[in-house]
Design an enzyme around this catalytic site. Structure first.
Site, mmCIF file in Angstrom:
data_model
loop_
_atom_site.group_PDB
_atom_site.id
_atom_site.type_symbol
_atom_site.label_atom_id
_atom_site.label_comp_id
_atom_site.label_asym_id
_atom_site.label_seq_id
_atom_site.Cartn_x
_atom_site.Cartn_y
_atom_site.Cartn_z
ATOM 1 C CB ALA A 100 9.146 -38.446 2.552
ATOM 2 C CG HIS A 123 4.918 -46.601 9.681
ATOM 3 N ND1 HIS A 123 3.854 -46.676 10.555
ATOM 4 C CD2 HIS A 123 4.991 -45.299 9.308
ATOM 5 C CE1 HIS A 123 3.332 -45.470 10.713
ATOM 6 N NE2 HIS A 123 3.994 -44.627 9.957
#
Length: 350
Positions: A100, A123
């Site tokens: 986020a 990631h």
């Protein structure tokens, strides 16, 4: 780079023997590695790189994580900077803040991605779901990934012990012609045990499935189901917890981590062996449809959107803390705290 057969499938694997730490230092000798974010992965990767002799700086907003960085020896104005200043100074930008936060900080970080730099992820989320995240790197930078198969805490702990967490690696964009060498050097530098090849999409699909499945979501669900069943049939909290969690984590997991599930079975009683072999089929058949449903939810982007939507809500952190507190205060994990305090190593320290 070696090709090794895993289950009849050949994979590209890189070890510390063939891609040495000395060579990694040579590859990155002119680079400044900027660790952006000092939360989950940042400390482990940053400290390991620093201890291995690489030129590393940290970019972190002021607050608890900034204070933690100072405690770990990063010096404000020398090796610890604002996110903007670290991105400006870094030639390799390790983008290690949460998914986020990566969305929120992207306009800032993108400004400093000048030609020839490398944008590094641990990631594949932001790139794989770029239509949803808006994280679209310029064409003249390398976009690479090293994804440790463990938390930053485990990465650091095993490094200090002289061991390592295995990591996957991927090159999404090679603008300089040296993206692969940069990637592998960083993977060795952070202390990976060995490196296996993937791509950004495969990494995030497997990672999201694993986190929601056997690594975190499924294991808690199964442990709770067994604990509740034992309690409902008159077993005490201590007995239920020991049979459900303590024996698993303290006795059996180390055995099958060492040599495999068959070896763990072989070192248990014949009664346990028979029960395990008889019941693994029903558990497989009961859970396989759930895992398939989970994978399809990941592949469709549904899990990514849930994460983006929930993590960007005002007060998300407070809500998360309440959920975690409820888990911590459940009978099973309150019992766990009591049981852990009674372990012999805990008693010896008193």
């Amino acid at each position: 780079m070696a090709k090794i057969s895993f289950g009849g499938v050949e994979e590209n694997v890189v070890t510390r023997e063939e891609f040495t730490l000395e060579y990694a230092r040579e590859v990155l000798k002119d680079e400044t590695i900027a660790i952006i974010g000092y939360g989950i992965q940042g400390p482990g990767q940053g400290l390991n790189l620093r201890d291995n002799g690489f030129n590393v700086i940290v970019g972190q907003r002021e607050g608890k994580s900034y204070d933690k960085a100072v405690e770990d020896g990063w010096v404000p104005g020398e090796t610890l900077f604002s996110i903007e200043e670290a991105c400006k100074r870094g030639t390799v930008i390790e983008y290690l803040i949460s998914d986020a936060a990566q969305i929120q900080q992207w306009p800032t970080v993108k400004k400093y991605l000048t030609p020839g730099k490398a944008l590094y992820f641990s990631h594949g989320f932001a790139i794989t779901y770029k239509d949803r995240t808006g994280v679209i790197p310029p064409a003249d930078v390398d976009v690479i990934m090293v994804a440790p198969k463990g938390s930053g805490t485990s990465l650091r702990r095993l490094f200090v012990e002289g061991r390592g967490v295995n990591s996957s690696y991927a090159v999404y964009q090679d603008a300089t012609g040296k993206a692969l060498e940069r990637t592998l050097a960083l993977g060795i530098g952070i202390g990976s045990g060995y490196l296996f090849e993937t791509d950004f999409k495969r990494e995030v699909y497997s990672d999201l499935t694993g986190e929601r499945g056997t690594l975190m979501g499924a294991i808690q669900g199964m442990l709770l189901a067994q604990y509740e069943t034992l309690r409902e049939h008159g077993h005490t909290p201590s007995e239920a917890f020991n049979e459900t969690v303590e024996e698993l984590t303290q006795s059996l997991m180390p055995l099958f981590a060492e040599k495999g599930m068959d070896w763990m079975y072989a070192n248990c009683s014949t009664t346990a062996q028979r029960g395990a072999l008889d019941w693994m089929g029903p558990f497989h058949d009961a859970t396989k449809p759930v895992f398939e449903k989970l994978y399809q939810s990941v592949a469709s982007g549904n899990e990514a959107q849930i994460s983006i939507d929930s993590n960007s809500k005002p007060g998300y952190r407070e809500g998360l803390n309440k959920e975690l507190e409820a888990l911590r205060n459940s009978e099973m994990w309150r019992t766990g705290a009591e049981v852990r305090a009674l372990r012999p190593e805990k008693q010896e320290k008193k």
